[in-house]
Write an enzyme that holds these catalytic residues in place. Structure first.
Site, PDB file in Angstrom:
ATOM      1  N   GLU A  77      10.017   8.206 -17.165  1.00  0.00           N
ATOM      2  CA  GLU A  77       8.679   8.673 -17.324  1.00  0.00           C
ATOM      3  C   GLU A  77       8.206   8.038 -18.908  1.00  0.00           C
ATOM      4  OE1 GLU A  77       8.347  12.815 -16.605  1.00  0.00           O
ATOM      5  OE2 GLU A  77       9.773  12.328 -14.710  1.00  0.00           O
ATOM      6  N   LYS A  98      16.500  21.354 -11.373  1.00  0.00           N
ATOM      7  CA  LYS A  98      15.971  20.198 -11.544  1.00  0.00           C
ATOM      8  C   LYS A  98      16.863  19.211 -12.269  1.00  0.00           C
ATOM      9  CE  LYS A  98      11.873  19.247 -11.552  1.00  0.00           C
ATOM     10  NZ  LYS A  98      10.828  19.525 -12.371  1.00  0.00           N
ATOM     11  N   HIS A 115       0.740  -1.141   0.149  1.00  0.00           N
ATOM     12  CA  HIS A 115      -0.104   0.056  -0.025  1.00  0.00           C
ATOM     13  C   HIS A 115       1.106   1.350   0.158  1.00  0.00           C
ATOM     14  CE1 HIS A 115      -3.276  -2.668   1.413  1.00  0.00           C
ATOM     15  NE2 HIS A 115      -2.578  -3.239   1.885  1.00  0.00           N
ATOM     16  N   SER A 161      15.588  21.124 -16.518  1.00  0.00           N
ATOM     17  CA  SER A 161      14.439  22.008 -16.977  1.00  0.00           C
ATOM     18  C   SER A 161      14.889  23.135 -17.483  1.00  0.00           C
ATOM     19  CB  SER A 161      13.873  22.031 -15.764  1.00  0.00           C
ATOM     20  OG  SER A 161      12.926  23.384 -15.752  1.00  0.00           O
TER      21      SER A 161
END
Ligand code: ARG
Length: 459
Positions: free
Chosen positions: A290, A283, A156, A277
């Site tokens: 992804e 970043k 979980h 970024s």
């Protein structure tokens, strides 16, 4: 470009029809398989005496030259052709005249295309199997180096019980090993020669299908001509196996993405496999992971497209089936692209062991071990579970962990506790004692690595 089927038509084909009907933009990928299939067919025609031996030899030799010419760039595939089969036969005929026109004796494009796709997908599936094996070996190496690296195991997404990072990685290795098996299985069923099925009803010529099967490395020949030309279950099976590969890579990617966040910081990706970024200078983004997660969507979509194309087609061949190639080819290309970037990303990532260890110390992941300690003192497990639950609540109230809770507090909840509890809940001990087969102990992880390596090397 001329069609192969001109005879009964009085009019030229409309450009719109050719543009819509043509498959050369995607089936030209199979030029090598198409030519090799034609070489085998022509050799068989000569051997069986269906065409003259000398003409068969000329066709075989010229097809080999055409293959070389395409590979070397001397011959460009004409993108106005209806399909790759039309192009190759047309080119052969332009070179050999009437001899070239004999190639298609006892053959249809229906059994020809069924053959080409099988040959092509077998080769591509083998490439993907090789790439998956490499990823499994990378995981084995990383897991070996992290067999003692303690991290929280989750259910979980809540910290649950202590495991090692090596154990976590080997879970993915186990999934990928099954992916390899599934692909090998699909390849075995693909390895059946459809050529000789003709358009749908075989042929009256005395063809030798066994000869062609041996020539091209097939295990056997298809047993029903309608089935041979009109099923694409081997495409469905491959697209399905590749979808499952993507499920695994996508779950793994999701974890990498979480682990790279400041909230987890369990791993750091190499600069060469991360991106930045345009506005936020701080970043460092896990774009590869992804994209792999995102690309799973198109692979699942391809499977759905293929299932839908096939589900309502009466026997035998129908043009709907031309839609098979783009979908399954895209799945093949996507999985290859993903593995090509994913494997070196995993290979080069840094494991932040201290952060994993610190996270493991905070979430009461040794609560089960604390309960087991009381079981060792003779308490039934359900009572031990309840006492430990009370201890966890007490820790939360006091801002402590099971490691830092004083012994008086333990004793106040259950008189059976003594100093030994601190050893029992030590995370290293908790992991090392999980010796059950398939468990997270370092010995078990080493066994898993050995199993995976043996499986890969056995092939
Ligand atoms: N381009 C076709 C395909 O991919 C080849 C088979 C054509 N057969 C036919 N009967 N029109 O399916």
């Amino acid at each position: 470009m001329a069609q192969l089927w001109k005879g009964r038509f009085k009019k030229e084909l409309a450009k719109e029809t050719n543009d819509f009907n043509s498959s050369i933009s995607f089936d030209s990928k199979m030029f090598e398989e198409d030519i090799k299939g034609s070489i085998a067919h022509a050799a068989m025609l000569g051997k069986a005496g269906i065409i003259d031996k000398s003409e068969s030899e000329k066709i075989v030799a010229e097809l080999a030259v055409i293959l070389d010419d395409i590979k070397s760039g001397k011959l460009n595939i004409d993108m106005q052709s209806e399909d790759i089969h039309t192009f190759v036969e047309g080119e052969l005929t332009s070179r050999l005249g009437d001899t070239g026109k004999r190639l298609h004796t006892a053959r249809s494009r229906n059994d020809q295309v069924a053959l080409d796709i099988r040959l092509y997908l077998k080769k591509e599936a083998e490439t993907i199997i090789g790439m998956l094996k490499r990823l499994v070996l990378v995981l084995c190496d990383k897991a070996g180096a992290n067999k003692n690296t303690i991290m929280p195991g989750y259910t979980h997404l809540q910290r649950a019980q202590p495991i090692t990072f090596g154990h976590h990685l080997m879970a993915y290795a186990a999934m990928l090993l099954r992916d390899i098996e599934r692909l090998e299985d699909a390849c075995a069923r693909m390895n059946v020669l459809p050529l000789g099925s003709g358009a749908l009803a075989g042929t009256t010529y005395p063809i030798d299908r066994g000869f062609v099967a041996d020539y091209l490395g097939f295990d056997s020949v298809s047993q029903n001509s309608l089935d041979g030309v009109s099923d694409r279950d081997f495409c469905l099976e491959l697209a399905s196996a590749l979808s499952i590969v993507m499920v695994h890579l996508s779950r793994f990617s999701e974890e990498i993405i979480m682990w790279c966040s400041w909230e987890f910081k369990f791993v750091e990706l190499d600069d060469a496999f991360s991106t930045g970024s345009s506005i936020m200078p701080q970043k460092k983004n896990p774009d590869i992971a992804e994209l792999v997660r995102g690309k799973s969507g198109r692979v699942f979509g391809n499977l759905t497209a293929l299932l839908t194309v096939m589900k309502g087609i009466p026997l035998a061949y129908n043009k709907d089936m031309q839609e098979d190639k783009e979908a399954v080819f895209d799945s093949v290309e996507t999985v290859k692209m993903c593995l090509n970037a994913f494997t070196p990303m995993i290979e080069t990532m840094t494991v932040l062991k201290d952060n994993m260890r610190a996270a493991a110390a905070k979430g009461f992941i040794n609560a089960t071990d604390c309960a087991d300690y009381l079981v060792g003192k003779g308490l039934p497990f359900r009572d031990a579970y309840k006492a430990t639950g009370e201890l966890v609540a007490l820790c939360i109230d006091k801002g402590l962990t099971l490691e830092t809770l004083p012994l008086e507090d333990y004793k106040a909840v259950c008189a059976l506790f003594d100093e030994g509890v601190y050893t029992a809940i030590n995370l290293e001990k908790c992991v090392n004692d999980r010796l059950s087969e398939g468990g997270p102990s370092p010995q078990s992880v080493m066994k898993q690595i050995e199993f995976a390596k043996n499986k890969i090397n056995a092939e």
